[in-house]
Design a protein around this motif. Structure first.
Motif, PDB file in Angstrom:
ATOM      1  N   CYS A  50       0.838  -1.203   0.000  1.00  0.00           N
ATOM      2  CA  CYS A  50       0.000   0.000   0.000  1.00  0.00           C
ATOM      3  C   CYS A  50       0.872   1.251   0.000  1.00  0.00           C
ATOM      4  O   CYS A  50       2.091   1.181   0.150  1.00  0.00           O
ATOM      5  N   TYR A  66      -4.807   2.003  -1.466  1.00  0.00           N
ATOM      6  CA  TYR A  66      -4.488   1.651  -2.842  1.00  0.00           C
ATOM      7  C   TYR A  66      -5.306   2.523  -3.785  1.00  0.00           C
ATOM      8  O   TYR A  66      -6.282   3.148  -3.388  1.00  0.00           O
ATOM      9  N   SER A  84      -0.201   0.551  -6.404  1.00  0.00           N
ATOM     10  CA  SER A  84       0.331   1.178  -5.192  1.00  0.00           C
ATOM     11  C   SER A  84       0.863   2.564  -5.522  1.00  0.00           C
ATOM     12  O   SER A  84       2.022   2.887  -5.273  1.00  0.00           O
TER      13      SER A  84
END
Length: 215
Positions: free
Chosen positions: A139, A152, A172
């Motif tokens: 993330c 995300y 990401s």
């Protein structure tokens, strides 16, 4: 539910399945897109790219950048020097006192923390990443109306003719506008040059027209 025989997997099971079979699922989507193209359901003339921000199951406090690592290392080094000075001052007459034991324990903890931060900083440099979350390394920092959080960016590409999704991906990256959008990662068309619209605003996508080969 019917196809799965009544099974009810939780979100973790679904996420793990997606992570392990990402390449296979992407090929399934490509196959469906190819079929729709052959059936004339997807024209590929006008595509709309849109994104949604999804919060990750991780704290933003665990997101580290190079700047954050450097600031943390400076504070740790300062504290280590202070502890060493305090230890020197009491070494002679408080060898077995609790205060010295506590300081030595804190010193060891600071050294361990310093090693961890240095490892994170090294990973940021080697992988050329902007940030790393120690809870969920996939993330990133996402900014929205509710502030910044770990998450995300879900990107969808939709064909204008019937509103069919031709590609979908979770990245990401904190994609905000055309400066960071690269539609070539999201599309796979075999055919004429396509016109792209970013967030339903024509003319704002970095790549206005692409010729993307599927086969």
């Amino acid at each position: 539910m019917w196809l799965m025989g009544g099974l009810k997997p939780d979100h973790k099971t679904i996420a793990e399945f997606r992570r392990r079979n990402k390449a296979v699922l992407k090929n399934v989507l490509k196959t469906c897109a190819r079929l729709c193209i052959r059936l004339g359901l997807i024209a590929g003339n006008t595509l709309f790219v849109d994104g949604s921000k999804v919060r990750a199951n991780a704290s933003i406090k665990n997101t580290w950048t190079k700047e954050k690592c450097k600031r943390a290392l400076e504070k740790i080094d300062t504290r280590i020097e202070a502890i060493l000075s305090e230890c020197d001052a009491v070494d002679e007459y408080e060898e077995s006192q609790d205060s010295l034991v506590k300081m030595r324990k804190e010193l060891n903890n600071k050294k361990v923390l310093k090693a961890k931060v240095e490892t994170i900083l090294q990973e940021l440099k080697e992988e050329n990443k902007k940030s790393i979350n120690t809870t969920d390394s996939e993330c990133t920092r996402i900014s929205g109306l509710q502030g910044s959080h770990a998450g995300y960016s879900l990107q969808n590409v939709v064909d204008e003719k019937h509103g069919l999704i031709v590609n979908s991906d979770v990245v990401s990256e904190n994609i905000e506008d055309e400066k960071t959008c690269d539609t070539s990662n999201y599309c796979f068309f075999h055919g004429p040059t396509s016109q792209f619209h970013w967030d339903n605003r024509p003319g704002t996508c970095k790549t206005q027209q692409l010729l993307v080969t599927l086969f």
